[in-house]
Motif scaffolding. Structure first.
Motif, PDB file in Angstrom:
ATOM      1  N   LYS A 212       9.700   5.601   5.480  1.00 17.49           N
ATOM      2  CA  LYS A 212       8.678   4.780   6.135  1.00 17.49           C
ATOM      3  C   LYS A 212       8.461   3.485   5.331  1.00 17.49           C
ATOM      4  CE  LYS A 212       5.455   4.668   9.382  1.00 17.49           C
ATOM      5  NZ  LYS A 212       5.670   4.811  10.802  1.00 17.49           N
ATOM      6  N   CYS A 213       8.554   2.345   5.983  1.00 16.09           N
ATOM      7  CA  CYS A 213       8.339   1.075   5.289  1.00 16.09           C
ATOM      8  C   CYS A 213       6.845   0.901   5.001  1.00 16.09           C
ATOM      9  CB  CYS A 213       8.852  -0.082   6.135  1.00 16.09           C
ATOM     10  SG  CYS A 213      10.595   0.110   6.564  1.00 16.09           S
ATOM     11  N   ALA A 214       6.537   0.162   3.937  1.00  9.03           N
ATOM     12  CA  ALA A 214       5.163   0.126   3.422  1.00  9.03           C
ATOM     13  C   ALA A 214       4.166  -0.553   4.358  1.00  9.03           C
ATOM     14  CB  ALA A 214       5.160  -0.580   2.063  1.00  9.03           C
TER      15      ALA A 214
ATOM     16  N   PRO B 289       0.654   1.892   3.093  1.00 10.50           N
ATOM     17  CA  PRO B 289       0.730   1.711   1.644  1.00 10.50           C
ATOM     18  C   PRO B 289       0.572   0.247   1.220  1.00 10.50           C
ATOM     19  CG  PRO B 289       2.434   3.221   2.384  1.00 10.50           C
ATOM     20  CD  PRO B 289       1.774   2.702   3.617  1.00 10.50           C
ATOM     21  N   LEU B 290       1.113  -0.673   2.025  1.00  8.36           N
ATOM     22  CA  LEU B 290       1.007  -2.087   1.637  1.00  8.36           C
ATOM     23  C   LEU B 290      -0.448  -2.561   1.698  1.00  8.36           C
ATOM     24  CD1 LEU B 290       2.722  -4.517   0.738  1.00  8.36           C
ATOM     25  CD2 LEU B 290       2.832  -5.221   3.128  1.00  8.36           C
ATOM     26  N   ALA B 291      -1.172  -2.129   2.744  1.00  7.71           N
ATOM     27  CA  ALA B 291      -2.588  -2.523   2.863  1.00  7.71           C
ATOM     28  C   ALA B 291      -3.387  -1.952   1.690  1.00  7.71           C
ATOM     29  CB  ALA B 291      -3.146  -2.040   4.194  1.00  7.71           C
ATOM     30  N   LEU B 292      -3.095  -0.706   1.324  1.00  8.29           N
ATOM     31  CA  LEU B 292      -3.830  -0.088   0.205  1.00  8.29           C
ATOM     32  C   LEU B 292      -3.536  -0.826  -1.098  1.00  8.29           C
ATOM     33  CD1 LEU B 292      -3.357   3.694   1.094  1.00  8.29           C
ATOM     34  CD2 LEU B 292      -5.394   2.279   1.417  1.00  8.29           C
ATOM     35  N   ARG B 293      -2.250  -1.158  -1.313  1.00 12.20           N
ATOM     36  CA  ARG B 293      -1.887  -1.877  -2.542  1.00 12.20           C
ATOM     37  C   ARG B 293      -2.561  -3.245  -2.582  1.00 12.20           C
ATOM     38  NH1 ARG B 293       4.025  -0.653  -1.842  1.00 12.20           N
ATOM     39  NH2 ARG B 293       4.392  -2.874  -2.056  1.00 12.20           N
ATOM     40  N   ALA B 294      -2.655  -3.889  -1.409  1.00 12.29           N
ATOM     41  CA  ALA B 294      -3.294  -5.213  -1.368  1.00 12.29           C
ATOM     42  C   ALA B 294      -4.787  -5.076  -1.675  1.00 12.29           C
ATOM     43  CB  ALA B 294      -3.070  -5.852  -0.005  1.00 12.29           C
TER      44      ALA B 294
END
Ligand SMILES: C[S@@+](CC[C@H](N)C(=O)[O-])C[C@H]1O[C@@H](n2cnc3c(N)ncnc32)[C@H](O)[C@@H]1O
Ligand code: SF4
Length: 376
Positions: free
Chosen positions: A13-15, A195-200
């Motif tokens: 799954k892409c981030a 995952p990308l939203a969480l990392r941001a």
């Protein structure tokens, strides 16, 4: 009636991705899903009286992950139950790392004539940070390879990724243009919970600001237009005659049937053999096990469970035709918009041949214009 077929399988799954896709599915699940899909195609063919099909879009997920014999088999079953027009546009979504010469040859044999490849970026730091399984070299070589087999090759690019700047965006668009006939350029949407939203949110990844992303879109648009690509929809650019007919249908009120988990349908006049008083929209269950069970239990297409079922009233029809039509270069029939555009906003619109569309400055502020026009 257009047909969309959803294949929800991905290697991982892409981030950034919130699409209905499952990473690393076991063979038993894939087999059951494809059997249910075959059954659904048959039931749909019975319901819609072997409707004539001008476009087919095999999307995902990652259709190119599957053995290409399975794609050939889906196309064979589809042709058995529908009249797929001999000039139909038939597209398939592919990810660079899973494209092979053998698959491209098989797609061609199956009558597929348009390939859409998710490059996303040509910066390896970006590709790694969003969890893509390919690098820029692979993206370029696979897009080039697809061009040896197909006259219509599209690629997807996302701008607003962590390592984007004016230089990288300019370079990737310029590198991709000679390799494709169509390009979709999207601004990154930070989908909640990915995952990308969480990392941001946690400050672990720094993304360009909205203004910077807007600038990157402008840069991409300028280069594409200078190189003969026409912006026929907000995010879509094509050489003359290479627009995606299937996607244009979504924006111009064509009927479509979505087959597979979570797929959406838009039916205007008759739901199978039942006449409709008003157009309807519905989707299949997103969960693939619920979808498989629903299809296997159903004796007819309209018994397959429907989620998000909506009968469109006059207000919905107006809002949808304005919202979707204004995304396209052609625009909305002017008589639909008659008297709806406030005087102070008229500079953002232009009229041609009975259609009203947005100017370039209008397209840049489309959402704030829509708020003033739509019926709430
Ligand atoms: C159905 S998706 C994925 C197709 C294919 N599996 C792939 O990854 O290339 C189609 C396109 O939507 C775009 N997309 C998906 N999620 C996005 C997001 N959060 N923001 C912007 N674009 C997105 C990507 O460019 C992607 O190629
Ligand atoms: S490969 Fe495509 S569909 Fe699958 S997770 Fe990545 S972006 Fe989403």
């Amino acid at each position: 009636m257009e047909i969309y077929i959803h294949l929800p399988f991905c290697k991982s799954k892409c981030a950034y991705c919130d699409f209905n896709s499952l990473p690393d599915c076991d063979e038993g699940t894939v087999f059951s899903y494809l059997s249910a899909l075959n059954r659904e195609i048959r039931l749909a063919g019975e319901a819609y009286g072997k409707a004539e099909i001008p476009t087919v879009y095999i999307g995902g997920g990652t259709p190119s992950l599957l053995d290409s014999g399975r794609i050939k088999s889906i196309m064979r079953v589809l042709r058995e139950h529908f009249y797929v027009d001999e000039n139909a546009e038939i597209s398939i979504e592919c990810n660079p790392e899973s494209i092979t010469e053998e698959k491209l040859a098989d797609y061609k044999e199956a009558g597929i004539n348009r390939i859409s490849i998710g490059a996303q970026s040509l910066d390896d730091r970006n590709l790694k940070s969003i969890g893509r399984l390919h690098d820029s070299k692979t993206a370029i070589s696979k897009i080039r390879l697809a061009g040896q087999y197909f006259d219509s090759v599209s690629c997807d690019v996302i701008v607003g990724l962590p390592y984007d700047d004016e230089g990288t965006v300019k370079e990737e668009i310029e590198t991709l243009i000679p390799l494709v006939t169509h390009m979709s350029v999207y601004a990154l949407t930070l989908e909640e919970g990915t995952p990308l939203a969480l990392r941001a949110q946690e400050g672990k990844v720094l993304l360009p600001s909205d203004d910077e992303t807007e600038d990157y879109l402008e840069i991409a648009q300028d280069i594409l237009e200078k190189r003969g690509f026409f912006r026929y929809e907000v995010s879509n650019f094509a050489e003359e005659g290479k627009e995606c007919r299937h996607n244009l249908g979504y924006w111009t009120d064509e009927e479509y049937l979505g087959l597979g988990a979570g797929a959406h349908s838009y039916i205007k006049t008759s739901d199978g053999k039942k006449a409709l008083a008003a157009p309807i929209r519905f989707a299949h269950p997103k969960d693939i096990h619920a979808y498989i069970a629903g299809v296997n239990c159903a004796e007819a297409f309209d018994i397959i469970p429907r989620a998000e079922m909506r009968v469109l009233d006059e207000k919905d029809i107006f809002n949808e035709s304005v919202m979707l039509g204004l995304r396209t270069a052609k625009g909305v029939k002017s008589d639909i918009l008659n008297g709806c555009i406030p005087n102070e906003l008229k500079g953002f619109f232009k009229e041609e041949g009975g259609y009203t569309s947005l100017t370039r400055s209008g397209a840049a502020v489309m959402n704030s214009l829509l708020v003033r026009i739509l019926r709430l």
